[in-house]
Design a protein around this motif. Structure first.
Motif, PDB file in Angstrom:
ATOM      1  N   ASP A 230       0.860  -1.175   0.000  1.00 42.44           N
ATOM      2  CA  ASP A 230       0.000   0.000   0.000  1.00 42.44           C
ATOM      3  C   ASP A 230       0.901   1.230   0.000  1.00 42.44           C
ATOM      4  O   ASP A 230       1.025   1.947   1.007  1.00 42.44           O
ATOM      5  CB  ASP A 230      -0.909  -0.023   1.236  1.00 42.44           C
ATOM      6  N   LEU A 231       1.546   1.482  -1.118  1.00 49.83           N
ATOM      7  CA  LEU A 231       2.561   2.528  -1.184  1.00 49.83           C
ATOM      8  C   LEU A 231       1.950   3.928  -1.149  1.00 49.83           C
ATOM      9  O   LEU A 231       2.595   4.878  -0.707  1.00 49.83           O
ATOM     10  CB  LEU A 231       3.410   2.347  -2.433  1.00 49.83           C
ATOM     11  N   GLY A 232       0.710   4.066  -1.592  1.00 49.81           N
ATOM     12  CA  GLY A 232       0.051   5.364  -1.506  1.00 49.81           C
ATOM     13  C   GLY A 232      -0.148   5.783  -0.058  1.00 49.81           C
ATOM     14  O   GLY A 232       0.143   6.919   0.322  1.00 49.81           O
ATOM     15  N   ALA A 233      -0.651   4.864   0.763  1.00 48.09           N
ATOM     16  CA  ALA A 233      -0.826   5.167   2.188  1.00 48.09           C
ATOM     17  C   ALA A 233       0.511   5.377   2.875  1.00 48.09           C
ATOM     18  O   ALA A 233       0.627   6.190   3.800  1.00 48.09           O
ATOM     19  CB  ALA A 233      -1.599   4.037   2.865  1.00 48.09           C
ATOM     20  N   SER A 234       1.556   4.656   2.442  1.00 49.50           N
ATOM     21  CA  SER A 234       2.895   4.856   3.008  1.00 49.50           C
ATOM     22  C   SER A 234       3.378   6.280   2.741  1.00 49.50           C
ATOM     23  O   SER A 234       3.918   6.945   3.631  1.00 49.50           O
ATOM     24  CB  SER A 234       3.884   3.859   2.396  1.00 49.50           C
ATOM     25  N   THR A 384      -5.918  14.399  -0.830  1.00 45.85           N
ATOM     26  CA  THR A 384      -6.617  14.969  -1.989  1.00 45.85           C
ATOM     27  C   THR A 384      -5.639  15.283  -3.114  1.00 45.85           C
ATOM     28  O   THR A 384      -5.900  14.991  -4.293  1.00 45.85           O
ATOM     29  CB  THR A 384      -7.362  16.250  -1.569  1.00 45.85           C
ATOM     30  N   PHE A 385      -4.496  15.878  -2.760  1.00 50.43           N
ATOM     31  CA  PHE A 385      -3.492  16.232  -3.766  1.00 50.43           C
ATOM     32  C   PHE A 385      -2.939  14.990  -4.462  1.00 50.43           C
ATOM     33  O   PHE A 385      -2.781  14.973  -5.688  1.00 50.43           O
ATOM     34  CB  PHE A 385      -2.358  17.007  -3.102  1.00 50.43           C
ATOM     35  N   LEU A 386      -2.660  13.927  -3.699  1.00 50.59           N
ATOM     36  CA  LEU A 386      -2.065  12.725  -4.283  1.00 50.59           C
ATOM     37  C   LEU A 386      -3.014  12.041  -5.255  1.00 50.59           C
ATOM     38  O   LEU A 386      -2.600  11.607  -6.339  1.00 50.59           O
ATOM     39  CB  LEU A 386      -1.659  11.753  -3.166  1.00 50.59           C
ATOM     40  N   ILE A 387      -4.295  11.954  -4.903  1.00 53.40           N
ATOM     41  CA  ILE A 387      -5.217  11.224  -5.788  1.00 53.40           C
ATOM     42  C   ILE A 387      -5.589  12.067  -7.009  1.00 53.40           C
ATOM     43  O   ILE A 387      -5.604  11.574  -8.140  1.00 53.40           O
ATOM     44  CB  ILE A 387      -6.481  10.762  -5.024  1.00 53.40           C
ATOM     45  N   LEU A 395       1.193  13.313 -11.049  1.00 54.37           N
ATOM     46  CA  LEU A 395       1.936  12.347 -10.242  1.00 54.37           C
ATOM     47  C   LEU A 395       1.585  10.948 -10.704  1.00 54.37           C
ATOM     48  O   LEU A 395       0.544  10.736 -11.348  1.00 54.37           O
ATOM     49  CB  LEU A 395       1.561  12.495  -8.755  1.00 54.37           C
ATOM     50  N   PRO A 396       2.399   9.951 -10.360  1.00 51.16           N
ATOM     51  CA  PRO A 396       1.982   8.566 -10.598  1.00 51.16           C
ATOM     52  C   PRO A 396       0.775   8.217  -9.712  1.00 51.16           C
ATOM     53  O   PRO A 396       0.567   8.829  -8.664  1.00 51.16           O
ATOM     54  CB  PRO A 396       3.218   7.742 -10.186  1.00 51.16           C
ATOM     55  N   LEU A 397       0.002   7.264 -10.141  1.00 50.85           N
ATOM     56  CA  LEU A 397      -1.176   6.849  -9.372  1.00 50.85           C
ATOM     57  C   LEU A 397      -0.752   6.246  -8.037  1.00 50.85           C
ATOM     58  O   LEU A 397       0.224   5.511  -7.953  1.00 50.85           O
ATOM     59  CB  LEU A 397      -1.986   5.827 -10.161  1.00 50.85           C
ATOM     60  N   THR A 398      -1.516   6.576  -6.981  1.00 49.23           N
ATOM     61  CA  THR A 398      -1.209   6.066  -5.643  1.00 49.23           C
ATOM     62  C   THR A 398      -2.264   5.111  -5.112  1.00 49.23           C
ATOM     63  O   THR A 398      -2.027   4.412  -4.132  1.00 49.23           O
ATOM     64  CB  THR A 398      -1.068   7.234  -4.657  1.00 49.23           C
TER      65      THR A 398
END
Length: 432
Positions: A230-234, A384-387, A395-398
């Motif tokens: 779960d690299l997005g949450a990391s 919000t910014f990451l997604i 950015l790459p998808l998280t």
């Protein structure tokens, strides 16, 4: 703004969600049915009940938080209903569950205040780590709780109770518990972390023993999330950790070190995980492998481009061509059917909500409440910014959920709890 105006805005948001369901039905040729009335009723019960609870337990709370949360939830439910009516039905029930838990939280801290959360910080830390470990449970077996893998990441839990099966993502609640722990710990250690007593070249570093507990907590959570892929949450957790260190100490060294570590971790993740390589490749050039890794992001770009200024209209576009449109790419669906106007309204609502959170933090005199409000605002804003950054190819998808908007019960519940905590902080600060 008076409480009566807040109540009026909540009713308006409930009406907006109902209107969205009606428009989708008209576009599909089914017309007005009971689901429209059910949407209005459940929205009114959820946000109206939370409004009444705040009036009773936190009457001095900021009056803009709840209407903005209701507006974003209305936009989200409308788009999810357009894409998948069955999921929208589940989302309505999750809305009631989230409101119920938020009311319970308000009642829990009614007498003792948020000092209760500060007192039990290590219990919250252990609970957060336990929640992060839940998806590692066996996928099959006699236990009613089972972990399972989805889209290359193992971050879901399935609760099986006879014919009833409930899926949720415990990490969404864990991130709030970790923010509470960090706020409590850093509120006590901020002076020692800011001053520093050891020098490493031009840098002044704090005593290692001051950082050991918080570094251990972050490392344990980070390792678990990386193991689950779960690299997005990391990334979200790491960003919140660095931001709260900066708020507590005011030292840019922590931000610079955090950026360096994040870049190094990104390189390692790219080398170690195949699905990260696919996401980076799709981000750099989605049309190089249009039929496979680049298909999702390419369809997202086509959808937002076709939306133009005002969009195709609810039910008149083709956001269903985007894989996982109701979860990862709900912002692209908004762009296609509501156009630039819809995406701008969504971004403005998020910006106001995050800005209010930072405003509450700036006005707070108690260090714990200041750090807690800042941590919650950073969590909401960074997620919000990451997604959205992934959807628009910044950015790459998280793989994160867009708070309040994406389909997902765990995300909706944690978002409502986040706003409730901010409301309670603003109430306590106005009391002095």
């Amino acid at each position: 703004m008076p409480r009566t105006a807040e109540a009026g805005l909540i009713v308006a948001a409930s009406g907006l969600a109902t209107l969205g369901v009606v428009l989708v039905g008209l576009a599909a040729g089914t017309g007005f049915d009971a689901r429209a009335g059910l949407t209005f009723l459940m929205f009114l019960i959820a946000f109206g009940g939370l409004h009444l609870a705040i009036r009773q337990t936190a009457p001095n709370a900021n009056t803009l938080l709840l209407p903005l949360a209701a507006l974003l939830s209305a936009i989200g439910l409308t788009v999810v209903y357009r894409l998948d009516p069955a999921r929208a039905g589940l989302q309505r029930w999750w809305l009631l569950i989230g409101a119920g838990l938020s009311i319970g939280l308000l009642l829990l801290v009614r007498k003792s205040g948020l000092a209760l959360l500060r007192r039990y910080r290590y219990i919250f830390l252990l609970a957060a780590i336990a929640l992060l470990l839940l998806p590692l449970l066996p996928s099959n077996g006699p236990l009613p709780l089972q972990g399972f893998e989805q889209n290359g990441s193992r971050l879901w839990v399935r609760l099986v109770l006879g014919p009833l099966t409930l899926q949720f993502q415990p990490g969404e609640i864990a991130k709030l518990l970790l923010v509470v722990f960090l706020a409590s710990f850093l509120a006590e250690r901020a002076p020692a972390l800011a001053e520093g007593s050891r020098r490493l070249g031009p840098l002044t570093l704090p005593e290692l023993r001051q950082l050991v507990p918080v570094l251990a907590a972050w490392a344990a959570s980070f390792v678990v999330l990386v193991y689950q892929r779960d690299l997005g949450a990391s990334l979200l957790l790491f960003g919140v950790f660095v931001a709260m260190l900066y708020v507590a100490t005011g030292r840019a060294m922590y931000v610079l070190g955090g950026v360096g570590l994040a870049l190094g971790g990104a390189v390692v993740a790219w080398a170690a995980f195949d699905h990260v390589q696919r996401r980076v490749t799709a981000w750099l050039d989605p049309f190089a492998d249009y039929a496979d890794s680049g298909y999702q992001i390419a369809q997202s770009l086509f959808a937002m481009a076709s939306g133009s200024l005002s969009g195709a209209g609810l039910g008149l576009g083709r956001p269903d061509l985007i894989p996982n449109a109701s979860t990862d790419f709900v912002f692209a669906a908004i762009g296609e059917e509501l156009g630039l106007a819809g995406t701008a309204a969504t971004l403005a609502a998020f910006a106001l909500l995050v800005g209010i959170g930072f405003g509450i933090s700036l006005r707070s005199r108690d260090p714990f409440r200041k750090l807690l409000a800042a941590g919650l605002a950073v969590t909401l804003g960074l997620q919000t910014f990451l997604i959205i950054g992934g959807v628009v190819r910044l950015l790459p998808l998280t793989g994160l959920a867009l708070p309040f908007v994406s389909y997902g019960g765990s995300s909706l519940v944690s978002s409502l709890l986040l706003v409730t905590l901010l409301a309670r902080i603003s109430h306590e600060e106005r009391l002095g």
